[in-house]
Each structure stands twice: as C-alpha cells, then as structure tokens.
Design an enzyme around this catalytic site. Structure first.
Site, short mmCIF file in Angstrom:
data_model
loop_
_atom_site.label_atom_id
_atom_site.label_comp_id
_atom_site.label_asym_id
_atom_site.label_seq_id
_atom_site.Cartn_x
_atom_site.Cartn_y
_atom_site.Cartn_z
NE ARG A 1 -2.40 0.65 3.63
CZ ARG A 1 -1.62 1.16 4.58
NH1 ARG A 1 -1.09 2.37 4.42
NH2 ARG A 1 -1.35 0.48 5.68
CE1 TYR B 1 -18.25 9.78 -15.53
CE2 TYR B 1 -16.75 10.17 -13.70
CZ TYR B 1 -17.57 9.32 -14.42
OH TYR B 1 -17.70 8.02 -14.03
CG ASP C 1 -10.84 14.90 -15.70
OD1 ASP C 1 -10.14 14.27 -16.51
OD2 ASP C 1 -11.81 14.38 -15.11
CE LYS D 1 -13.61 6.48 -18.53
NZ LYS D 1 -13.36 6.44 -17.09
#
Length: 380
Positions: free
Chosen positions: A49, A102, A175, A200
C-alpha cells in the site's frame, strides 16, 4: 534520455530489470517485503500500500508524460479525485466545477464531499469571466476544470484559468482524461494538478480501471503521497502493469483516434438527422482557437444532438452495431451512449443536467469507413 513523447512513454520509469535484464517491468505481486533489520527495509519497500515497484514505474512514467514533478496512481479516477479533495480541502472550503462535468465527478461533489462541508459552484469553464464570478474570495481552494468537458466537449483556456485561480489563492486542477497527455499537457500552461481516469485513453484497451494525479509542486506531491498511503485507494500491481502496457502505444493510438474522429465529426456535421455537432476540431466550435493553442490535435470524443429529440437519440444508440452501446471511453473499440440516461443520469434535475437529445461517441481505431457506415444506418 530524449524527452520525445513516444520515447518517454516506452522508457520513463521502465529501465530493463536489474537482475535478469527483462525489458518489461515485472509485476511485483506481493503485499509485503523482507527487511534486512528492524526499520531497515530494502530499497525503501516495506508494504505494497505504501510502495510497490510496479506502481512506482507507472507513477514515474505518468509524471514524465505530463511534465510534472510527482505522479500518483490510484484504484480509479474517482479515488484520485477524492484523495485530492480530502488532502487539499477542509470543511467550509469551496470549489468551482464545470457546469457540464463528468457525472461521477458531480456525484462526488453533490453526494459525498458536500456532506462533510465542501461547497461547490458550477460554472461554464469555457468562459473565464464566469469562472472568476463563481470564485468566493478567501473560500475557494480549487478551480476544477475539464477540457474538453464531458460530455459537451467545451474547451477551457488553461492559461487564463490558471491566472484567475492563482490570483484568488486557489489551485487549478485540470481533468485531462479526454485529451490524454499526448494531446495536451496542462502543467505547461500553469495548471497545478492534472487528473486522469487511466481507465480511458492511457490504459486504452478497456481492460483495467485506474486513476492518477500529476502535480507540478513536489511539496504538494509529497502531501498527496501521504494521503494516498493513508487513505489506501492505491493502484494494484497488475493494474499498474496493464496501464503501463497501454501507455507504450498511447501516441500511435491517439493519432488514429483523432484521424477517425475528425472524419466522423465532418460526416455528422452535414447529416440531416443531426442538429449540431460538438467537436473541438471543427472550425465552427466556439473553443476551436483555444484548442489549437493548447492541444496537439482534437481527440477521439464526439458528441451530437439528434434532430428528433431524446427518443430519436436513444434509438440511434440502440440501432448502432459496430459502435458498442456502453459507458466509458478511450478504448480501441468505438462506443456509443446516451449521457442523459447513462453516464450522466445522476445529474438529472441539477444545474448539470445534459440535453436529452445528446449522443456521445468514443471513436475507436477501427477502419473508419466501417464506422461511418454504422453511423449512417443508425441515424436512419
């Protein structure tokens, strides 16, 4: 190393593995690491982590591609956004967001962060004056921008908004998911933080979910790195490896996405069943001149409005065959969707509600004549 984009995409953070010479970074599929002595982890790795070599390779590559100081990889784009907001903002702070953001980003602000005291104001980010008017002096911590926006493909002037945000003592967050770092590097225009859904275009093959932050300031990068570890929404090693694999072909894929999208936007622009087309590569687009200034090319996303209204838009989506009816975007395959009933359904009834007659295309890299033929029959 050369700083050419394609060279960085293939080599940044990805030197041949030291022990065997493997040219592809290994998948370090481990949760923990043996330590040489108490408090003496080997090469700084103690728990995955907190740090993992495969994720580190991805993070270094992302920072190089965006021209930033620090890159951080997350389990999803929304995990990256949530970590950023909780690291930078406190209850009582304010954020300016796009008025066609979005749907998932809107949901995060309206249903999650608002509950712990973070307020927001939607503004048309293509209009610097509207953004300036939405800022609350002394309260606004972030001006949050998408360019192009999702799903209406508005274009924001990054340099102009950076000046406005910084004048108000706020960060400019961009973004960059729709453009990808191949087409646009917001940090070079003054942005403080770049956000990606690496699901994406960066991943590019619809087989991995991930997100990223790239920051210009090393101190902010260290603070975000602390929160990445403390909050724990990290990118797993196999997901990081898949994303790195996708990055290697990002440049050549984006060129083909753009080639195909430009043909399709031109076709739709003259079709009798189409009321209007949103594509920043069309000279009639209101953001065309700004897009020319800050983008290499204009991307693979195209939106259009159907002449017959919402039901006709839905029927176009349902009739498509080669264009797959699905949410998401940026993969090698072409997708079609109805934002009002799919990706942006959560914004219904809000200031961010999208037009019911809107259809969004994620144009893939198939043979463009096949895509055009499918749209022709879908448009009826």
């Amino acid at each position: 190393m050369s700083n050419g984009f394609e060279t960085l995409a293939i080599h940044a953070g990805q030197a041949p593995e030291a022990r065997t010479g493997a040219v592809i970074p290994p998948i370090y599929q481990t949760s923990t690491y043996a330590q040489d002595a108490v408090g003496a982890p080997r090469q700084g790795y103690e728990y995955s982590r907190s740090g993992n070599p495969t994720r580190d390779a991805l993070q270094e590559c992302l920072a190089a591609l965006e021209g930033g100081a620090v890159g951080l990889a997350f389990a999803s784009g929304l995990a990256a956004e949530d970590t950023l907001l909780r690291a930078v903002c406190t209850p009582g702070d304010h954020v300016v967001i796009p008025d066609d953001a979005y749907g998932g980003t809107y949901r995060l602000f309206a249903r999650v962060t608002e509950r712990w005291g973070l307020s927001y104001t939607p503004a048309r980010v293509s209009d610097p004056d509207a953004v300036r008017a939405a800022i609350r002096p002394g309260q606004t911590k972030i001006v949050w921008v998408e360019t192009p926006t999702n799903p209406l493909l508005g274009i924001a002037d990054i340099a102009a908004l950076a000046a406005i945000a910084h004048e108000a003592g706020a960060l400019l967050v961009v973004d960059n998911t729709f453009a990808s770092p191949y087409l646009q590097q917001p940090i070079t225009f003054g942005a403080d933080v770049v956000v990606h859904s690496t699901t994406k275009y960066i991943g590019g093959h619809s087989d991995v979910v991930g997100g990223a932050l790239v920051v210009a300031d090393p101190e902010l990068g260290a603070e975000l790195g602390y929160h990445q570890n403390a909050m724990g929404a990290i990118n797993g090693p196999f997901d990081a490896w898949l994303t790195l694999r996708g990055i290697k072909t990002l440049g050549v894929r984006m060129d083909r996405h753009c080639d195909n999208a430009e043909r399709i936007a031109t076709f739709l622009d003259g079709h009798p069943s189409v009321a209007s087309v949103s594509y920043p590569g069309l000279s009639t687009h209101p953001g065309y001149e700004v897009a020319v200034k800050q983008m290499r090319r204009f991307g693979g996303m195209v939106s259009f409005r159907a002449v017959g209204g919402e039901e006709q838009a839905v029927q176009i989506c349902n009739r498509a065959k080669l264009f797959v009816l699905a949410e998401s975007l940026g993969g090698v395959e072409s997708l079609i969707e109805h934002p009002g009933r799919m990706t942006h359904a959560g914004a219904a009834g809000s200031p961010l509600e999208v037009p019911g007659d809107l259809v969004r295309l994620s144009v893939g890299i198939e043979t463009v004549d096949d895509l055009l033929a499918d749209l022709e029959q879908a448009l009826g």
